[in-house]
Design an enzyme around this catalytic site. Sequence first.
Site, PDB file in Angstrom:
ATOM      1  N   HIS A  88       0.848  -1.199   0.000  1.00  0.00           N
ATOM      2  CA  HIS A  88       0.000   0.000   0.000  1.00  0.00           C
ATOM      3  C   HIS A  88       0.887   1.254   0.000  1.00  0.00           C
ATOM      4  O   HIS A  88       0.691   2.172  -0.805  1.00  0.00           O
ATOM      5  CB  HIS A  88      -0.936   0.005   1.205  1.00  0.00           C
ATOM      6  CG  HIS A  88      -1.589   1.336   1.467  1.00  0.00           C
ATOM      7  ND1 HIS A  88      -2.570   1.860   0.659  1.00  0.00           N
ATOM      8  CD2 HIS A  88      -1.374   2.266   2.442  1.00  0.00           C
ATOM      9  CE1 HIS A  88      -2.941   3.051   1.121  1.00  0.00           C
ATOM     10  NE2 HIS A  88      -2.234   3.314   2.199  1.00  0.00           N
ATOM     11  N   ASP A 117       7.361  21.183 -26.650  1.00  0.00           N
ATOM     12  CA  ASP A 117       7.278  19.841 -26.059  1.00  0.00           C
ATOM     13  C   ASP A 117       8.345  19.753 -24.983  1.00  0.00           C
ATOM     14  O   ASP A 117       9.011  20.750 -24.680  1.00  0.00           O
ATOM     15  CB  ASP A 117       7.487  18.754 -27.137  1.00  0.00           C
ATOM     16  CG  ASP A 117       6.798  17.440 -26.765  1.00  0.00           C
ATOM     17  OD1 ASP A 117       7.012  16.971 -25.635  1.00  0.00           O
ATOM     18  OD2 ASP A 117       6.032  16.904 -27.582  1.00  0.00           O
ATOM     19  N   TRP A 153       7.165  -0.065   3.947  1.00  0.00           N
ATOM     20  CA  TRP A 153       7.699   0.576   2.737  1.00  0.00           C
ATOM     21  C   TRP A 153       9.120   1.073   2.923  1.00  0.00           C
ATOM     22  O   TRP A 153       9.840   1.322   1.964  1.00  0.00           O
ATOM     23  CB  TRP A 153       6.782   1.715   2.281  1.00  0.00           C
ATOM     24  CG  TRP A 153       7.036   3.037   2.935  1.00  0.00           C
ATOM     25  CD1 TRP A 153       6.598   3.447   4.154  1.00  0.00           C
ATOM     26  CD2 TRP A 153       7.814   4.124   2.408  1.00  0.00           C
ATOM     27  NE1 TRP A 153       7.041   4.718   4.415  1.00  0.00           N
ATOM     28  CE2 TRP A 153       7.789   5.166   3.359  1.00  0.00           C
ATOM     29  CE3 TRP A 153       8.521   4.337   1.219  1.00  0.00           C
ATOM     30  CZ2 TRP A 153       8.434   6.377   3.173  1.00  0.00           C
ATOM     31  CZ3 TRP A 153       9.182   5.559   1.050  1.00  0.00           C
ATOM     32  CH2 TRP A 153       9.131   6.551   2.008  1.00  0.00           C
ATOM     33  N   SER A 181      12.172   8.024 -12.710  1.00  0.00           N
ATOM     34  CA  SER A 181      12.103   9.343 -12.068  1.00  0.00           C
ATOM     35  C   SER A 181      13.284  10.219 -12.463  1.00  0.00           C
ATOM     36  O   SER A 181      13.129  11.423 -12.700  1.00  0.00           O
ATOM     37  CB  SER A 181      12.097   9.200 -10.546  1.00  0.00           C
ATOM     38  OG  SER A 181      10.892   8.666 -10.127  1.00  0.00           O
ATOM     39  N   HIS A 264      13.136  11.624   3.511  1.00  0.00           N
ATOM     40  CA  HIS A 264      12.499  12.877   3.885  1.00  0.00           C
ATOM     41  C   HIS A 264      12.377  13.848   2.717  1.00  0.00           C
ATOM     42  O   HIS A 264      11.300  14.418   2.507  1.00  0.00           O
ATOM     43  CB  HIS A 264      13.109  13.544   5.107  1.00  0.00           C
ATOM     44  CG  HIS A 264      12.131  14.512   5.682  1.00  0.00           C
ATOM     45  ND1 HIS A 264      11.087  14.126   6.476  1.00  0.00           N
ATOM     46  CD2 HIS A 264      11.957  15.825   5.467  1.00  0.00           C
ATOM     47  CE1 HIS A 264      10.318  15.158   6.743  1.00  0.00           C
ATOM     48  NE2 HIS A 264      10.820  16.211   6.139  1.00  0.00           N
ATOM     49  N   TYR A 268       8.889  15.898   0.404  1.00  0.00           N
ATOM     50  CA  TYR A 268       8.749  17.201  -0.266  1.00  0.00           C
ATOM     51  C   TYR A 268       8.629  17.045  -1.774  1.00  0.00           C
ATOM     52  O   TYR A 268       8.022  17.884  -2.441  1.00  0.00           O
ATOM     53  CB  TYR A 268       9.906  18.126   0.139  1.00  0.00           C
ATOM     54  CG  TYR A 268       9.783  18.451   1.597  1.00  0.00           C
ATOM     55  CD1 TYR A 268       8.834  19.369   2.035  1.00  0.00           C
ATOM     56  CD2 TYR A 268      10.515  17.758   2.547  1.00  0.00           C
ATOM     57  CE1 TYR A 268       8.648  19.614   3.378  1.00  0.00           C
ATOM     58  CE2 TYR A 268      10.343  17.995   3.904  1.00  0.00           C
ATOM     59  CZ  TYR A 268       9.402  18.927   4.313  1.00  0.00           C
ATOM     60  OH  TYR A 268       9.201  19.151   5.638  1.00  0.00           O
ATOM     61  N   HIS A 313      15.051  12.740  12.107  1.00  0.00           N
ATOM     62  CA  HIS A 313      13.883  12.867  12.988  1.00  0.00           C
ATOM     63  C   HIS A 313      12.953  11.659  12.823  1.00  0.00           C
ATOM     64  O   HIS A 313      12.032  11.477  13.613  1.00  0.00           O
ATOM     65  CB  HIS A 313      13.144  14.201  12.773  1.00  0.00           C
ATOM     66  CG  HIS A 313      12.378  14.337  11.499  1.00  0.00           C
ATOM     67  ND1 HIS A 313      12.168  15.549  10.882  1.00  0.00           N
ATOM     68  CD2 HIS A 313      11.764  13.449  10.707  1.00  0.00           C
ATOM     69  CE1 HIS A 313      11.455  15.378   9.789  1.00  0.00           C
ATOM     70  NE2 HIS A 313      11.201  14.113   9.658  1.00  0.00           N
ATOM     71  N   HIS A 314      13.196  10.843  11.795  1.00  0.00           N
ATOM     72  CA  HIS A 314      12.417   9.610  11.636  1.00  0.00           C
ATOM     73  C   HIS A 314      12.959   8.496  12.525  1.00  0.00           C
ATOM     74  O   HIS A 314      12.380   7.419  12.564  1.00  0.00           O
ATOM     75  CB  HIS A 314      12.464   9.134  10.185  1.00  0.00           C
ATOM     76  CG  HIS A 314      11.773  10.071   9.242  1.00  0.00           C
ATOM     77  ND1 HIS A 314      10.424   9.972   8.958  1.00  0.00           N
ATOM     78  CD2 HIS A 314      12.225  11.127   8.527  1.00  0.00           C
ATOM     79  CE1 HIS A 314      10.094  10.929   8.103  1.00  0.00           C
ATOM     80  NE2 HIS A 314      11.155  11.648   7.830  1.00  0.00           N
ATOM     81  N   THR A 339       7.379  27.051   5.322  1.00  0.00           N
ATOM     82  CA  THR A 339       6.040  26.513   5.083  1.00  0.00           C
ATOM     83  C   THR A 339       4.986  27.508   5.552  1.00  0.00           C
ATOM     84  O   THR A 339       3.958  27.719   4.883  1.00  0.00           O
ATOM     85  CB  THR A 339       5.854  25.162   5.817  1.00  0.00           C
ATOM     86  OG1 THR A 339       6.972  24.333   5.507  1.00  0.00           O
ATOM     87  CG2 THR A 339       4.578  24.463   5.381  1.00  0.00           C
ATOM     88  N   ARG A 461       1.282   1.121  15.139  1.00  0.00           N
ATOM     89  CA  ARG A 461       0.932   0.970  13.735  1.00  0.00           C
ATOM     90  C   ARG A 461       1.396  -0.397  13.235  1.00  0.00           C
ATOM     91  O   ARG A 461       2.141  -1.093  13.908  1.00  0.00           O
ATOM     92  CB  ARG A 461       1.550   2.097  12.894  1.00  0.00           C
ATOM     93  CG  ARG A 461       3.047   2.144  12.970  1.00  0.00           C
ATOM     94  CD  ARG A 461       3.641   3.391  12.345  1.00  0.00           C
ATOM     95  NE  ARG A 461       3.602   3.360  10.891  1.00  0.00           N
ATOM     96  CZ  ARG A 461       4.434   4.048  10.098  1.00  0.00           C
ATOM     97  NH1 ARG A 461       5.390   4.798  10.637  1.00  0.00           N
ATOM     98  NH2 ARG A 461       4.343   3.984   8.795  1.00  0.00           N
TER      99      ARG A 461
END
Lengths: 536, 73
Positions: A88, A117, A153, A181, A264, A268, A313-314, A339, A461
């Site tokens: 997911h 183009d 993930w 990408s 991180h 963004y 911070h994760h 922000t 979680r």
Amino acid sequence: MSSLPHDHAAGEPAGHGLGHDAHGAHPTGIMRWIMTTNHKDIGTLYLWFSMTMFLVGGVMALTIRAELFQPGLQLVEPEFFNQLNTLHGLIMIFGAIMPAAVGFANWQVPLMIGAPDMAFARMNNWSFWLLPFAGSLLLGSFLVPGGAASAGWTLYPPLSVQAGMGMDMTIFAIHIMGASSIMGSINIITTILNMRAPGMTLMKMPLFVWTWLITAYLLIAVMPVLAGSVTMLLTDRHFGTSFFNAAGGGDPVLFQHVFWFFGHPEVYIMILPAFGIVSTIIPTFARKPLFGYASMVYATASIAILSFLVWAHHMFTVGMPAAGQLFFMYMTMLIAVPTGVKVFNWLATMWRGSMTFETPMLFAIGFIFLFTMGGFTGLVLALVPVDIVLHDTYYVVAHFHYVLVAGSLFAFFGGIYYWLPKWSGHMYDETLGKIHFWASMIFFNVTFFPMHFLGLAGMPRRVPDYAPQFTDWNAVATVGAFGFGFSQVLFLYIVIKCIRSGAPAPARPWDGADTLEWTLPSPAPYHTFETPPQVS
Amino acid sequence: MATMKTPLLDAQGGSEPRRVANRRTALVLLSIALVFFGGIIASQLVGGTTIGIVVVGFGIIGFLLVAIERGRK
């Protein structure tokens, strides 16, 4: 902000670039879509691919929520639940949100800067057609022995080192999506830097183009880092290295550092294009120029730069020196400044504007309201002592869904409603659009707001079962999730109805719109701006 | 990165100079991606994680600032 070419009255179709379309000289049938090098076709392919993956990822989410409707194991085995959770996340991030953003870029960047183009049209085709293979690998991994990847993930070792063949397929899929990408980003940057119409200086570009320019730089910087980290994971799994394998002297925490150095900025990458869309919609429906254009550009660049300095911070709970914790805590809080500048500027743009509330504007306002809530919970999580308590709880799940669903997804919905008349040549059903907005807004909050309470109460979680005291809010969240899911079926119906039988759209259906694409007829001709417009 | 100084399309100009400029820009960007891919693995191999990430991070920021400054009108 750019202004209309001086040789065309606002709202009148520009004459340039109509020649090819008048001949109808473009390929037809299935080969048109396979062989196409046209930025509009490829943008359409990206958006439909994204929609498909959004629905696939959404079905996974509903299965997860159905399992969590009440305590105990109802529908799926715990192993399969973990696989659903992992896929997911991967599908929504790499299959839905990112391709949708690239789809918008493909359609809009050349039109907004007056380019005929993308710079590398054939590479653009490649960038897209890699994605279905990557998506098939991800989904196909459910069918191999051991099932799909189930490490979350984030693919943390040791689980990802020990997992079965599904993990190899996931790693390969990530490599392919990363290549896609990077190619897409090179194309977008080159197009923006080298192919702008005469007079379209960098500081006259629409903010959507600016946000994509910065996003593309972020992608080029971090996708190779992700590719490098999963390559090391692969060599740990199959070639006897021990980068992350503790049994061989490796360090699993090292993977977390490298992953979040990608992860991180990735947040963004998903939100900056959404900022660009909202910054386009709000001035249009407020009928005022964007307040503080230059500060918006600098705020976007500041957010991008700061996004490289907050990765740890994760992982406050893995153990790091107090100085490190303080550094990452303050850096994270610092991101609130640029922000906040953006949110202030959006509100100032609306202030005393002649506002109307068509569906794109509703989604833009919904975005500001809900994204700000998600931002505030991000600030809560930035505080080390609080994060240590809330880490890996449903509070975190609520936070990032407020940022990515109510943030990115709502902005993308707004963008689709905004540009659909230009893309399809038809107006969407405004009443159904508004129903879609209000249903999404209500059911989104019914789904995710209770997760704050669950997280604060300590519900972890990524669990298929939970203690009975969490039952009520989980039931509410599940009801909301199904409502939100069915609302998106309505969205699909609105889009198809618009394309097939919507009322004809004028060249400029929004009287406050002032960017170059609105000088073209609706639908935009197959070939546009072959003679560059002059921007005053 | 001379291309960044003259990015605007010449309404009368041919497509070949633009192609060359596009190719040059793309090669610079591709080289950045390759350096990051190889660099992150190499920095793990030699054990200098922090140094590697700091160097790479400042590389990105520096490139971004230079690119914006040179292209700004």
